[in-house]
Structure formats: C-alpha cells, structure tokens
Scaffold this motif. Structure first.
Motif, PDB file in Angstrom:
ATOM      1  N   MET A 105       0.861  -1.186   0.000  1.00  0.00           N
ATOM      2  CA  MET A 105       0.000   0.000   0.000  1.00  0.00           C
ATOM      3  C   MET A 105       0.892   1.229   0.000  1.00  0.00           C
ATOM      4  O   MET A 105       1.828   1.333   0.787  1.00  0.00           O
ATOM      5  CB  MET A 105      -0.930   0.014   1.210  1.00  0.00           C
ATOM      6  CG  MET A 105      -1.991  -1.045   1.147  1.00  0.00           C
ATOM      7  SD  MET A 105      -3.005  -0.818  -0.338  1.00  0.00           S
ATOM      8  CE  MET A 105      -4.297  -1.965  -0.040  1.00  0.00           C
ATOM      9  N   LYS A 161      -9.392   7.122  -2.396  1.00  0.00           N
ATOM     10  CA  LYS A 161      -8.671   6.105  -3.166  1.00  0.00           C
ATOM     11  C   LYS A 161      -7.462   5.638  -2.371  1.00  0.00           C
ATOM     12  O   LYS A 161      -6.591   6.428  -2.030  1.00  0.00           O
ATOM     13  CB  LYS A 161      -8.223   6.651  -4.518  1.00  0.00           C
ATOM     14  CG  LYS A 161      -7.520   5.621  -5.364  1.00  0.00           C
ATOM     15  CD  LYS A 161      -7.182   6.132  -6.739  1.00  0.00           C
ATOM     16  CE  LYS A 161      -6.549   5.028  -7.573  1.00  0.00           C
ATOM     17  NZ  LYS A 161      -6.208   5.498  -8.899  1.00  0.00           N
ATOM     18  N   GLN A 162      -7.434   4.344  -2.066  1.00  0.00           N
ATOM     19  CA  GLN A 162      -6.297   3.709  -1.410  1.00  0.00           C
ATOM     20  C   GLN A 162      -5.420   3.175  -2.537  1.00  0.00           C
ATOM     21  O   GLN A 162      -5.839   2.302  -3.299  1.00  0.00           O
ATOM     22  CB  GLN A 162      -6.783   2.568  -0.521  1.00  0.00           C
ATOM     23  CG  GLN A 162      -5.715   1.899   0.283  1.00  0.00           C
ATOM     24  CD  GLN A 162      -5.456   2.615   1.592  1.00  0.00           C
ATOM     25  OE1 GLN A 162      -6.365   3.102   2.218  1.00  0.00           O
ATOM     26  NE2 GLN A 162      -4.219   2.689   1.987  1.00  0.00           N
ATOM     27  N   VAL A 163      -4.214   3.715  -2.682  1.00  0.00           N
ATOM     28  CA  VAL A 163      -3.340   3.385  -3.800  1.00  0.00           C
ATOM     29  C   VAL A 163      -2.352   2.307  -3.380  1.00  0.00           C
ATOM     30  O   VAL A 163      -1.724   2.400  -2.326  1.00  0.00           O
ATOM     31  CB  VAL A 163      -2.567   4.637  -4.279  1.00  0.00           C
ATOM     32  CG1 VAL A 163      -1.668   4.308  -5.441  1.00  0.00           C
ATOM     33  CG2 VAL A 163      -3.544   5.750  -4.645  1.00  0.00           C
ATOM     34  N   CYS A 164      -2.238   1.280  -4.214  1.00  0.00           N
ATOM     35  CA  CYS A 164      -1.301   0.194  -3.969  1.00  0.00           C
ATOM     36  C   CYS A 164      -0.352   0.092  -5.161  1.00  0.00           C
ATOM     37  O   CYS A 164      -0.717   0.422  -6.288  1.00  0.00           O
ATOM     38  CB  CYS A 164      -2.060  -1.122  -3.788  1.00  0.00           C
ATOM     39  SG  CYS A 164      -0.990  -2.525  -3.395  1.00  0.00           S
ATOM     40  N   SER A 166      -1.812  -2.455  -8.872  1.00  0.00           N
ATOM     41  CA  SER A 166      -3.026  -1.695  -9.188  1.00  0.00           C
ATOM     42  C   SER A 166      -4.307  -2.461  -8.879  1.00  0.00           C
ATOM     43  O   SER A 166      -5.295  -1.861  -8.471  1.00  0.00           O
ATOM     44  CB  SER A 166      -3.004  -1.253 -10.648  1.00  0.00           C
ATOM     45  OG  SER A 166      -2.959  -2.380 -11.494  1.00  0.00           O
ATOM     46  N   SER A 221      -5.584  -1.748  -5.427  1.00  0.00           N
ATOM     47  CA  SER A 221      -6.044  -0.385  -5.113  1.00  0.00           C
ATOM     48  C   SER A 221      -7.565  -0.386  -5.026  1.00  0.00           C
ATOM     49  O   SER A 221      -8.238  -1.140  -5.731  1.00  0.00           O
ATOM     50  CB  SER A 221      -5.604   0.601  -6.191  1.00  0.00           C
ATOM     51  OG  SER A 221      -4.206   0.719  -6.212  1.00  0.00           O
ATOM     52  N   THR A 222      -8.116   0.464  -4.146  1.00  0.00           N
ATOM     53  CA  THR A 222      -9.565   0.566  -4.015  1.00  0.00           C
ATOM     54  C   THR A 222      -9.988   2.025  -4.126  1.00  0.00           C
ATOM     55  O   THR A 222      -9.250   2.923  -3.717  1.00  0.00           O
ATOM     56  CB  THR A 222     -10.067   0.014  -2.664  1.00  0.00           C
ATOM     57  OG1 THR A 222      -9.473   0.763  -1.611  1.00  0.00           O
ATOM     58  CG2 THR A 222      -9.743  -1.455  -2.502  1.00  0.00           C
ATOM     59  N   THR A 223     -11.144   2.248  -4.690  1.00  0.00           N
ATOM     60  CA  THR A 223     -11.738   3.575  -4.741  1.00  0.00           C
ATOM     61  C   THR A 223     -13.147   3.468  -4.172  1.00  0.00           C
ATOM     62  O   THR A 223     -13.932   2.629  -4.617  1.00  0.00           O
ATOM     63  CB  THR A 223     -11.791   4.116  -6.182  1.00  0.00           C
ATOM     64  OG1 THR A 223     -10.455   4.168  -6.698  1.00  0.00           O
ATOM     65  CG2 THR A 223     -12.406   5.500  -6.218  1.00  0.00           C
TER      66      THR A 223
END
Length: 174
Positions: A48, A63-66, A69, A72-74
């Motif tokens: 993450m 938006k949690q960016v990993c 891809s 990742s969650t939005t």
C-alpha cells in the motif's frame, strides 16, 4: 431533517496524494487474521503506497493506492451524510455471485461525520463474514515542522461472531 457533515477540512485534506509512512504505521496483521486473508495477499498489503481524498460533485472519493493496481480501491461516499453508496468489499470477497444475492456481495459506505480536522467514514457489508468498519481520518500538525499536516487514519472493523481488529496508518505529503 438531519444536517449533513461539514467538509471544511477538504481544502487541506484533498489535492495531492499522501504517501503512507510505513515505519510509523501499524501492521495490518490483525485485520488480515480477522478476515482470513491468505498469506500471499497479506504480503501484498505491505505494498500500500498512498491515499487520495477528493470531492467529485456530491461525492467524497477516497482512493487507497497500492503498488499492485488490482489491490487499489476507490470508494465514494455521499457528502450529505444521509445516504449510502454501494462499493466493492475491501476484503475482496464476492460471496456466491448471483443476481438474487448481488446486494449481499457489496458493502455500503457512508460519511458519518466531518467536523474540524476529523472525518469519519463507515462501511457495512452482509454475505460472507458480515460486519462493519469505521475509518477515522484526522489531520494533525507535523511535530516541529512547517510542512502540511499529517493524515492519521484509524481503521476499526468488526466481523459478526469473529471479533474485531484495528490499526492506524500515517500519511504524509512529500
């Protein structure tokens, strides 16, 4: 009629992505154990990278960016604080996916409160491992620095019949 939350914190919270400070953030091990996350996916959670919070029309978008891809969650939350919005489950479970059970496979998100430098989001889900989670986002001044505030995010979850877990992440602007 209940008044919606105040989003006065948004000008300072939104905009540039914030990067996770992994050294100062808690591990997600308790969460992973609570949800029965497989070992390989537990390793992936260490990738993450950041968090972006923006306003888009009448929705607060988080938006949690990993670095991977697909992890990742939005999530979008109605800013009025009264409505909920359907989202993909954070633990990526889909349950038995049929048209009749479609409502059981998603989670519903709501902006519960926003006041001063604190914002609270809640998600609720049914189906496999039903439960709820609350994220409390708080802007705090950096210790002795003239830089933008840090963002602390306290994640708390409860799974019906299994227990609860919590961890905190620290986000900074670089």
């Amino acid at each position: 009629m209940r008044a919606g939350p105040s989003l006065a914190v948004m000008p300072r919270l939104g905009g540039l992505p914030r990067l996770v400070d992994a050294k100062r953030s808690d591990p997600m091990d308790g969460f992973c154990q609570l949800f029965g996350v497989p070992r390989w996916l537990r390793q992936a959670t260490r990738l993450m990278a950041g968090l972006e919070v923006t306003l888009s029309g009448d929705m607060l978008v988080v938006k949690q960016v990993c670095k991977l891809s697909w992890l990742s969650t939005t999530e979008a939350f109605p800013v009025d604080g009264l409505r909920t919005a359907p989202q993909r489950r954070r633990d990526m479970r889909s349950g038995k996916y049929t048209y009749a059970s479609l409502h059981m496979c998603k989670q519903l998100g709501q902006l519960v409160s926003a006041s001063g430098d604190v914002m609270q989001l809640r998600v609720v889900w049914q189906g496999s491992l039903p439960g709820q989670a609350t994220d409390t986002l708080q802007l705090v001044p950096q210790r002795g620095k003239q830089q933008p505030e840090e963002l602390l995010v306290l994640h708390e979850a409860q799974v019906d019949g299994k227990g609860s877990a919590r961890f905190q992440e620290v986000y900074v602007r670089r």
